[in-house]
Scaffold this active site. Structure first.
Site, PDB file in Angstrom:
ATOM      1  N   ASP A  51     -14.590 -22.960 -49.768  1.00 30.47           N
ATOM      2  CA  ASP A  51     -16.054 -22.877 -49.749  1.00 30.47           C
ATOM      3  C   ASP A  51     -16.611 -22.913 -51.171  1.00 30.47           C
ATOM      4  O   ASP A  51     -17.827 -22.896 -51.374  1.00 30.47           O
ATOM      5  CB  ASP A  51     -16.541 -21.659 -48.954  1.00 30.47           C
ATOM      6  CG  ASP A  51     -16.040 -20.350 -49.517  1.00 30.47           C
ATOM      7  OD1 ASP A  51     -15.275 -20.360 -50.498  1.00 30.47           O
ATOM      8  OD2 ASP A  51     -16.424 -19.292 -48.968  1.00 30.47           O
ATOM      9  N   GLU A 189      -6.989 -13.143 -55.431  1.00 32.39           N
ATOM     10  CA  GLU A 189      -7.840 -13.694 -56.488  1.00 32.39           C
ATOM     11  C   GLU A 189      -8.210 -12.622 -57.513  1.00 32.39           C
ATOM     12  O   GLU A 189      -8.709 -11.543 -57.157  1.00 32.39           O
ATOM     13  CB  GLU A 189      -9.110 -14.299 -55.855  1.00 32.39           C
ATOM     14  CG  GLU A 189     -10.039 -14.914 -56.888  1.00 32.39           C
ATOM     15  CD  GLU A 189     -11.099 -15.840 -56.308  1.00 32.39           C
ATOM     16  OE1 GLU A 189     -11.067 -16.147 -55.099  1.00 32.39           O
ATOM     17  OE2 GLU A 189     -11.975 -16.265 -57.093  1.00 32.39           O
TER      18      GLU A 189
HETATM   19  O1  KIV Z   1     -13.018 -21.510 -52.170  1.00 32.19           O
HETATM   20  C1  KIV Z   1     -12.054 -21.568 -52.951  1.00 32.19           C
HETATM   21  O2  KIV Z   1     -11.921 -22.496 -53.760  1.00 32.19           O
HETATM   22  C2  KIV Z   1     -11.069 -20.507 -52.903  1.00 32.19           C
HETATM   23  C3  KIV Z   1     -10.021 -20.474 -53.974  1.00 32.19           C
HETATM   24  C4  KIV Z   1     -10.609 -19.975 -55.234  1.00 32.19           C
HETATM   25  C5  KIV Z   1      -8.837 -19.701 -53.582  1.00 32.19           C
HETATM   26  O3  KIV Z   1     -11.111 -19.673 -52.050  1.00 32.19           O
END
Ligand code: KIV
Length: 271
Positions: A51, A189
Site C-alpha cells: 500500500d 518494519e
Molecule cells: O507497503 C509496503 O511497501 C510495505 C513494505 C514497506 C513492507 O508494507
C-alpha cells in the site's frame, strides 16, 4: 543446489523451506506490469504489491487513502507480469480492521480479481479474528509488525518502534500469535536489530525485515527507494542502488533538447 533455484514458481512452502535451510529471502515492492516483469526476471522471490503505492504511485503523504479497487488494479498489473515470484498484496486501511467478515470479503476480491497468491495485514492480536477468517478461506496471510504505517496517526511519527521493553514484549508475543494463527511469514518494519533477531529465532516461519537489521530470514525494500526514483526519503536502513531520478531527468532533458533543436527524429527514425 539452493532451494530457490530449483523451483520454477515460488510458493509459501518454498519460502518456508528457504528459512529452514538458512537461505535468505528477497522481497521488493511492485505496483505495475513493467517493473514487476523486470523484478521477476531478476529472480526476486516475493513481489509485494504494497500500500506504499499510495505514497509512491499516487503521491499521498500516508498509506491511508489508497482504496481496495486501486490495490486490485495494481495487483492485477503485477500478476500479469510475473512467472516465478510469489505475489503478496497489502489489504489497504479500512478493508480488514474492525470486522472479520469485511476482511474476508476484501481478501476474496483481491484473490479473485487480481490473481495474487497471498495477502498482508498490519497488526497482531487486535486483528486476529480477521486473520483467522481469511486463513479459514485458504488464503495465505503474511503479518506485519513494528512500524505499521496504517497506524501513523496513533504513532505520530515514522521513528523506530519497540525500543521500549513493553512494546518489544508485545511485538514478540504478537509474532508468536501470528505463527500460531497460521500466518506463513511476518514483515518486521523499523525495529532494533537485536529484537528482530530474537523474533526470527523465536518463530519457525520466515521473518522478513525492513530496517530490522541482518539477522532475519529475508529483506524487503520499496523498489522506488532502492532505485533512487524517490528523492526525499532517506532513512538509515535504505541502500540506494541507482539514482534513477537524475538518470530519467537527464534523459528527458536530452529528449526535450533534441525535439526543440530538430535533431529528433532523424532520417532513420521516420518512414
Ligand atoms: O507497503 C509496503 O511497501 C510495505 C513494505 C514497506 C513492507 O508494507
Amino acid at each position: 543446489m539452493s532451494v530457490n533455484k530449483e523451483v520454477k514458481r515460488m510458493t509459501t512452502h518454498v519460502i518456508q523451506a528457504m528459512k529452514e535451510q538458512g537461505e535468505k529471502i528477497t522481497m521488493l515492492t511492485a505496483y505495475d506490469f513493467s517493473m514487476a516483469r523486470i523484478l521477476d526476471e531478476a529472480g526476486i522471490d516475493v513481489l509485494l504489491v504494497g500500500d506504499s503505492a499510495s505514497n509512491v504511485m499516487a503521491g499521498h503523504e500516508t498509506t491511508l487513502p489508497i482504496t481496495l479497487d486501486q490495490m486490485i488494479y495494481h495487483a492485477s498489473s503485477v500478476v500479469r507480469a510475473v512467472g516465478r515470484a510469489l505475489v503478496v498484496v497489502d489489504l489497504p486501511f479500512g478493508s480488514y480492521q474492525g470486522n472479520s467478515r469485511i476482511a474476508l470479503e476484501s481478501t476474496i476480491r483481491i484473490m479473485k480479481e487480481s490473481g495474487a497468491h497471498a495477502v498482508k495485514l498490519e497488526g497482531g492480536a487486535e486483528i486476529q479474528e480477521s486473520i483467522k477468517r481469511i486463513l479459514s478461506a485458504g488464503v495465505p496471510v503474511m503479518g506485519h509488525l513494528g512500524l505499521t504505517p496504517q497506524s501513523i496517526y496513533k504513532f505520530g511519527t515514522y521513528t523506530v518502534r519497540a525500543r521500549e521493553e513493553a512494546e518489544a514484549a508485545k511485538l514478540l508475543e504478537d509474532a508468536r500469535l501470528l505463527q500460531e494463527l497460521g500466518c506463513f511469514a511476518i514483515v518486521l518494519e523499523k525495529i532494533p536489530a537485536k529484537l528482530a533477531k530474537q523474533v526470527a529465532q523465536s518463530v519457525d516461519i520466515p521473518v522478513i525485515g525492513i530496517g530490522a537489521g541482518p539477522d532475519v530470514d529475508g529483506q524487503v525494500l520499496v523498489s522506488h527507494d532502492l532505485l533512487g526514483i524517490t528523492k526525499d526519503f532517506q532513512p538509515r536502513f535504505l541502500r540506494r542502488y541507482l539514482d534513477l531520478f537524475e538518470e530519467i531527468k537527464g534523459a528527458a532533458e536530452q529528449y526535450a533538447k533534441d525535439v526543440r533543436t530538430g535533431s529528433f527524429p532523424n532520417e532513420k527514425e521516420q518512414y
